[in-house]
Design a protein around this motif. Sequence first.
Motif, PDB file in Angstrom:
ATOM      1  N   GLY A   4       4.505  -0.404 -12.650  1.00 32.09           N
ATOM      2  CA  GLY A   4       3.228  -0.869 -12.151  1.00 32.09           C
ATOM      3  C   GLY A   4       2.939  -0.493 -10.716  1.00 32.09           C
ATOM      4  N   TYR A   5       3.702   0.438 -10.162  1.00 37.50           N
ATOM      5  CA  TYR A   5       3.504   0.863  -8.778  1.00 37.50           C
ATOM      6  C   TYR A   5       3.120   2.340  -8.736  1.00 37.50           C
ATOM      7  CZ  TYR A   5       5.472  -3.418  -6.744  1.00 37.50           C
ATOM      8  OH  TYR A   5       5.699  -4.710  -6.355  1.00 37.50           O
ATOM      9  N   HIS A   6       2.577   2.753  -7.616  1.00 40.11           N
ATOM     10  CA  HIS A   6       2.239   4.147  -7.369  1.00 40.11           C
ATOM     11  C   HIS A   6       2.564   4.477  -5.922  1.00 40.11           C
ATOM     12  CE1 HIS A   6      -1.398   1.618  -6.838  1.00 40.11           C
ATOM     13  NE2 HIS A   6      -1.483   2.272  -5.683  1.00 40.11           N
ATOM     14  N   ALA A   7       2.597   5.770  -5.618  1.00 38.17           N
ATOM     15  CA  ALA A   7       2.869   6.239  -4.253  1.00 38.17           C
ATOM     16  C   ALA A   7       1.643   6.976  -3.725  1.00 38.17           C
ATOM     17  CB  ALA A   7       4.083   7.161  -4.252  1.00 38.17           C
ATOM     18  N   PHE A   8       1.575   7.113  -2.403  1.00 37.41           N
ATOM     19  CA  PHE A   8       0.501   7.886  -1.790  1.00 37.41           C
ATOM     20  C   PHE A   8       1.084   9.121  -1.091  1.00 37.41           C
ATOM     21  CE2 PHE A   8      -1.589   3.790  -2.233  1.00 37.41           C
ATOM     22  CZ  PHE A   8      -2.874   4.155  -2.628  1.00 37.41           C
ATOM     23  N   HIS A   9       0.384  10.232  -1.271  1.00 36.95           N
ATOM     24  CA  HIS A   9       0.802  11.499  -0.674  1.00 36.95           C
ATOM     25  C   HIS A   9      -0.380  12.131   0.056  1.00 36.95           C
ATOM     26  CE1 HIS A   9       3.818  10.953  -3.782  1.00 36.95           C
ATOM     27  NE2 HIS A   9       4.502  11.993  -3.382  1.00 36.95           N
ATOM     28  N   SER A  10      -0.071  12.922   1.052  1.00 36.66           N
ATOM     29  CA  SER A  10      -1.031  13.864   1.627  1.00 36.66           C
ATOM     30  C   SER A  10      -0.379  15.234   1.570  1.00 36.66           C
ATOM     31  CB  SER A  10      -1.366  13.519   3.078  1.00 36.66           C
ATOM     32  OG  SER A  10      -2.198  14.528   3.634  1.00 36.66           O
ATOM     33  N   GLY A  11      -0.940  16.126   0.746  1.00 32.69           N
ATOM     34  CA  GLY A  11      -0.232  17.373   0.508  1.00 32.69           C
ATOM     35  C   GLY A  11       1.148  17.058  -0.045  1.00 32.69           C
ATOM     36  N   PRO A  12       2.212  17.646   0.528  1.00 32.80           N
ATOM     37  CA  PRO A  12       3.561  17.352   0.041  1.00 32.80           C
ATOM     38  C   PRO A  12       4.169  16.087   0.633  1.00 32.80           C
ATOM     39  CG  PRO A  12       3.699  18.956   1.785  1.00 32.80           C
ATOM     40  CD  PRO A  12       2.225  18.687   1.571  1.00 32.80           C
ATOM     41  N   LEU A  13       3.500  15.464   1.592  1.00 34.95           N
ATOM     42  CA  LEU A  13       4.091  14.365   2.356  1.00 34.95           C
ATOM     43  C   LEU A  13       3.935  13.024   1.653  1.00 34.95           C
ATOM     44  CD1 LEU A  13       2.742  15.308   5.905  1.00 34.95           C
ATOM     45  CD2 LEU A  13       5.077  15.642   5.053  1.00 34.95           C
ATOM     46  N   VAL A  14       5.054  12.304   1.483  1.00 32.28           N
ATOM     47  CA  VAL A  14       5.014  10.919   1.037  1.00 32.28           C
ATOM     48  C   VAL A  14       4.609  10.056   2.226  1.00 32.28           C
ATOM     49  CG1 VAL A  14       6.366   8.985   0.149  1.00 32.28           C
ATOM     50  CG2 VAL A  14       6.750  11.288  -0.745  1.00 32.28           C
ATOM     51  N   LEU A  15       3.714   9.121   1.981  1.00 27.82           N
ATOM     52  CA  LEU A  15       3.227   8.234   3.044  1.00 27.82           C
ATOM     53  C   LEU A  15       3.787   6.834   2.846  1.00 27.82           C
ATOM     54  CD1 LEU A  15      -0.530   9.352   3.060  1.00 27.82           C
ATOM     55  CD2 LEU A  15       1.362  10.264   4.433  1.00 27.82           C
ATOM     56  N   GLY A  16       4.041   6.154   3.966  1.00 31.28           N
ATOM     57  CA  GLY A  16       4.588   4.810   3.906  1.00 31.28           C
ATOM     58  C   GLY A  16       3.876   3.867   4.843  1.00 31.28           C
ATOM     59  N   TYR A  17       4.034   2.583   4.562  1.00 30.72           N
ATOM     60  CA  TYR A  17       3.415   1.530   5.362  1.00 30.72           C
ATOM     61  C   TYR A  17       4.496   0.748   6.082  1.00 30.72           C
ATOM     62  CZ  TYR A  17       1.460  -3.135   6.267  1.00 30.72           C
ATOM     63  OH  TYR A  17       1.105  -4.329   6.851  1.00 30.72           O
ATOM     64  N   GLU A  18       4.317   0.559   7.387  1.00 30.29           N
ATOM     65  CA  GLU A  18       5.262  -0.209   8.192  1.00 30.29           C
ATOM     66  C   GLU A  18       4.655  -1.579   8.471  1.00 30.29           C
ATOM     67  OE1 GLU A  18       7.663   0.008  12.483  1.00 30.29           O
ATOM     68  OE2 GLU A  18       6.232   1.567  11.928  1.00 30.29           O
ATOM     69  N   GLY A  19       5.226  -2.591   7.847  1.00 33.93           N
ATOM     70  CA  GLY A  19       4.700  -3.930   8.048  1.00 33.93           C
ATOM     71  C   GLY A  19       5.713  -4.973   7.618  1.00 33.93           C
ATOM     72  N   PRO A  20       5.516  -6.225   8.009  1.00 37.38           N
ATOM     73  CA  PRO A  20       6.527  -7.268   7.753  1.00 37.38           C
ATOM     74  C   PRO A  20       6.596  -7.710   6.303  1.00 37.38           C
ATOM     75  CG  PRO A  20       4.578  -8.214   8.795  1.00 37.38           C
ATOM     76  CD  PRO A  20       4.381  -6.729   8.793  1.00 37.38           C
ATOM     77  N   THR A  21       5.511  -7.584   5.553  1.00 37.84           N
ATOM     78  CA  THR A  21       5.499  -8.041   4.167  1.00 37.84           C
ATOM     79  C   THR A  21       4.867  -6.978   3.282  1.00 37.84           C
ATOM     80  OG1 THR A  21       3.366  -9.150   4.499  1.00 37.84           O
ATOM     81  CG2 THR A  21       5.359 -10.468   4.832  1.00 37.84           C
ATOM     82  N   GLU A  22       5.177  -7.092   2.003  1.00 37.64           N
ATOM     83  CA  GLU A  22       4.620  -6.137   1.038  1.00 37.64           C
ATOM     84  C   GLU A  22       3.114  -6.312   0.929  1.00 37.64           C
ATOM     85  OE1 GLU A  22       4.716  -5.117  -3.744  1.00 37.64           O
ATOM     86  OE2 GLU A  22       6.336  -6.325  -2.869  1.00 37.64           O
ATOM     87  N   ILE A  23       2.420  -5.180   0.818  1.00 39.67           N
ATOM     88  CA  ILE A  23       0.975  -5.219   0.630  1.00 39.67           C
ATOM     89  C   ILE A  23       0.627  -4.516  -0.680  1.00 39.67           C
ATOM     90  CG2 ILE A  23       0.493  -5.226   3.112  1.00 39.67           C
ATOM     91  CD1 ILE A  23      -0.368  -2.231   2.735  1.00 39.67           C
TER      92      ILE A  23
END
Length: 602
Positions: free
Chosen positions: A532-551
């Motif tokens: 039930g999850y997905h990832a975000f990419h820009s071109g070949p780059l995997v993108l991540g979120y830096e934060g204290p809790t899951e969003i």
Amino acid sequence: MANKKRDLTTLEGEMEQHGVSRREFCLSGMAALALANCPVIMAHANAASEQRLIPASFDGLEIAGDLAKRAGQNYDRLESDIYQPPLVFENPFGSSKTWPGDWEGRTVLGLTLLARSTHREARYLDDILRLYPGKMNSQGYFGPLLDPKAVDEQQLAGHGWVLRGLCEYYEWKHDERVLEMINNVVRNLALPTRGQHSIYPIDPAIRFVKGGVAGEIVAHLGNWKLSSDNGCDFIFLDGVTHAYQVRGGADLKALIDEMIARFLEVDVIAIKAQTHATLTAIRALLRQYENSGDPRLLEAVEKRYKLYRSQAMTETYANFNWFERPEWSECCAIIDSFMIGVQLWRHTGDPAYLEDAHLIYFNGMGRGQRNNGGYGVDTYAGAHDPYLEVNTYEAPFCCTMRGGEGNARAIEYAYFSRPGELVLPFFHDSKASLQIGDGAVTLRQTTGYPYQGTVKLEIISSSLKQPVRMHFVAPSWTKSHRLRLNGKDVPVRTNKGFVEVRSPLRAGDTMALDFDLVTGARDTFNPYSIRGYHAFHSGPLVLGYEGPTEIALPRDSELIPDEPGSFRAKATGTRLARINDLNVLKVSEKDPFRRQVLFREA
């Protein structure tokens, strides 16, 4: 003079005596002694070389930009105190006793390839090699003398790297002292193990499933002392095939055949094999395929790589350390997989393999490098939660040294060619002098990739008489390709993952390729990842979120560029950034720099 010439029949007899085929003979060092007097063999060798894409020579490459920075950082780390003599033989992690030759071999391999690829003199490499014989046993290898009733697979695995380092150095410098060391390891350690590999324990019921990052001997079964790094005997195969490439020999070929046969019998999932050992063995099969031309080896490589790709590659294009054990990832295997992806593309033309190599390089390898230039261990994002974080800041006893080959191969893979064709499978700031058939060209490349879709080539000099078919990589995350020659639009076609154009290359010409990078959500692909999850990419780059809790972040979220490698979700302002920036950030195990890389719908 006539008496010195040997006819084809005589040469084929000598080839049989050495245990090599005609094709293998043409590709081996022995061929140089005979090719000039054997037009039939020369014709076969020329035909083979005309068909195969050849990577650029290190001598003709000057890399710049991010790749140059990463290679330089890694080089600096490999010249720090723990890799200098005499400490390189007495490393502080104790693996010199449990993995004889491993630390020394990986260090020489990394330094040799970084010296060749960056053209920076290695300050300690020659001193290390001068000390090698005095640190070896009476038979010319590291650790205790071989006990045929207790063959230590960690000792053999370590000497896989010893042979790899010595062979790379010999192919570069042609130092006869180094060739003698290669021959000693082959004669006194490798060849005496013939017959042992065919009985290497592969029954899942008797293999142990435990062990840490460094690996340890966990059982003595039959004639074998077995490691927790299940299957690491086959790391030795990588060095043995390289030694065969350098020196030949029917007896060594027989050993290789035995090891390959046993490796192909292993159910790597059932025994929960170490992925690094498996991928290193796959690279050995690729080298032996290049030595022999046997298509069965290439078929076996494709089958085993696809198994790894589907079962043990993570959502950030790293690895499970063992099959079916999604506990952590480590850069030794990541670098193996990068090299395999490029080599499989080279030999098959399948663009999917090259796309894998881009994703592995920019995410798995890029994320793994730390700000001290070394390479470390990360958690596996997706098996239990959506987070990626530092598990071990650095693995200086293995991954950091493997970074040397990873960076050097990335440099080497920047350009490939064959008569009439020039291929750019990656984009890197660089200057290259390339032989293309009977002519040569020197060019300079500048690029914004992977952050922007821009590539510019400036032709500095050229002796090419005919137009060249140019191939610019065009992965599936690129679109709307536009090419200009000297400022004028040029029609192109897309074929097998490349934008292609046939054009003269004259001194003073400029060629500019522009394209759009696709940014958005992608499905997860590993069966062990949370559903039930997905990832975000820009071109070949995997993108991540830096934060204290899951969003939560819906897959149809529109991402607006913020800065290179950074985006904000238009609806929420959530910032997503590239995950491969730990080489410029201060990161430690106490501050694991956790990033959320998988997202669910709101």
